[in-house]
Scaffold this active site. Structure first.
Site, PDB file in Angstrom:
ATOM      1  N   HIS A 260      -3.538  -5.256   0.395  1.00  0.00           N
ATOM      2  CA  HIS A 260      -3.010  -5.607   1.723  1.00  0.00           C
ATOM      3  C   HIS A 260      -3.028  -7.123   1.917  1.00  0.00           C
ATOM      4  O   HIS A 260      -4.038  -7.676   2.388  1.00  0.00           O
ATOM      5  CB  HIS A 260      -3.850  -4.951   2.817  1.00  0.00           C
ATOM      6  CG  HIS A 260      -3.550  -3.515   3.067  1.00  0.00           C
ATOM      7  ND1 HIS A 260      -2.558  -3.103   3.934  1.00  0.00           N
ATOM      8  CD2 HIS A 260      -4.106  -2.390   2.544  1.00  0.00           C
ATOM      9  CE1 HIS A 260      -2.530  -1.776   3.954  1.00  0.00           C
ATOM     10  NE2 HIS A 260      -3.450  -1.317   3.114  1.00  0.00           N
TER      11      HIS A 260
ATOM     12  N   CYS B 165       0.834  -1.197   0.000  1.00  0.00           N
ATOM     13  CA  CYS B 165       0.000   0.000   0.000  1.00  0.00           C
ATOM     14  C   CYS B 165       0.877   1.259   0.000  1.00  0.00           C
ATOM     15  O   CYS B 165       1.445   1.590  -1.040  1.00  0.00           O
ATOM     16  CB  CYS B 165      -0.991  -0.029   1.170  1.00  0.00           C
ATOM     17  SG  CYS B 165      -2.358   1.151   0.987  1.00  0.00           S
TER      18      CYS B 165
ATOM     19  N   GLU C 188      -1.694  -8.748   4.186  1.00  0.00           N
ATOM     20  CA  GLU C 188      -1.691  -9.058   5.620  1.00  0.00           C
ATOM     21  C   GLU C 188      -3.061  -8.882   6.261  1.00  0.00           C
ATOM     22  O   GLU C 188      -3.267  -9.290   7.414  1.00  0.00           O
ATOM     23  CB  GLU C 188      -0.657  -8.193   6.352  1.00  0.00           C
ATOM     24  CG  GLU C 188      -1.091  -6.785   6.729  1.00  0.00           C
ATOM     25  CD  GLU C 188      -1.069  -5.773   5.587  1.00  0.00           C
ATOM     26  OE1 GLU C 188      -1.106  -4.572   5.883  1.00  0.00           O
ATOM     27  OE2 GLU C 188      -1.032  -6.185   4.409  1.00  0.00           O
TER      28      GLU C 188
END
Length: 242
Positions: free
Chosen positions: A186, A96, A188
């Protein structure tokens, strides 16, 4: 033999309502399958000095609520470090804000997305060039990923290969050289993280003409996106010492 650690450059904090789940470095470490002693976190946003590249298997750059275009001192200092690290062939993975910062560091262009915010579980579409990529090769041509951003990579760095796009964003992932990747999504984020972000941004979403309830309801698991992050860790480990 002890595995060398990964450096995590912390460039910001999650939205306030999600900080009970800890910060981006913890989310990244868990998603990447790294133990506590396999990651060293440096909070560059708070002014912590950037270390030498020596002894790290690679570096991962977190997301942030900051804007690359603000050219904050800590951000520009980190960009210079990333530029030097990329040319020195240290494996790099930007997420990001980290994706945008890496693109900026390597001569690309970052700015506000003309279409505004992208948020929620989005459909990622791989370009044919992703077929031979160490991180994306063999993944489905389309798969879901979590995203939340206002700025974007308007122009990838010269010589970079754009690997993925969404209906909203033309550069959701790129590779520069053989060892540096940026991803706008993202990997994660869990579904819980993504729903928390939608709740935190619900007023802005409504103002922009979006339906937060619909976006939150469409959030799903994104295992292939997470696999990209885990593949980076495995690939960087394999490259270490070459």
């Amino acid at each position: 033999m002890v595995n060398p650690p990964f450096l995590i450059l912390e460039t910001g904090q999650p939205v306030a309502s999600m900080r009970r789940h800890r910060g981006f470095p913890h989310w990244i470490r868990v998603a990447a399958g790294l133990s506590r002693d396999e990651a060293v976190v440096v909070n560059v946003e708070h002014g912590e000095p950037l270390p030498s590249r020596e002894g790290f298997a690679g570096a991962i750059v977190t997301g942030s609520g900051a804007m690359v275009t603000d050219r904050a001192e800590w951000s520009e200092r980190s960009a210079q470090w990333l530029r030097e690290a990329a040319h020195a062939r240290l494996p790099l993975f930007g997420i990001c804000y980290g994706h945008q910062l890496l693109a900026h560091a390597l001569g690309g262009e970052v700015g506000d997305h003309p279409g505004g915010r992208e948020m929620g579980t989005i459909a990622l579409e791989l370009h044919p060039s992703a077929g031979e990529d160490p991180l994306f090769g063999g993944l489905p041509a389309q798969f879901p990923a979590q995203a939340t951003h206002l700025q974007t990579v308007l122009r990838a760095p010269e010589g970079a290969t754009v690997l993925a796009r969404s209906a909203h964003d033309a550069c959701h992932a790129f590779r520069w050289g053989e060892r540096a990747w940026g991803v706008q999504f993202h990997p994660e984020f869990s579904a819980t993280h993504m729903r928390g972000y939608v709740r935190a941004r619900q007023d802005a979403l409504r103002t922009e003409g979006h339906c937060p309830k619909s976006i939150a309801g469409a959030v799903s698991a994104t295992p292939h996106a997470r696999r990209v992050l885990r593949r980076f860790v495995g690939h960087a480990r394999a490259l270490h010492g070459r």
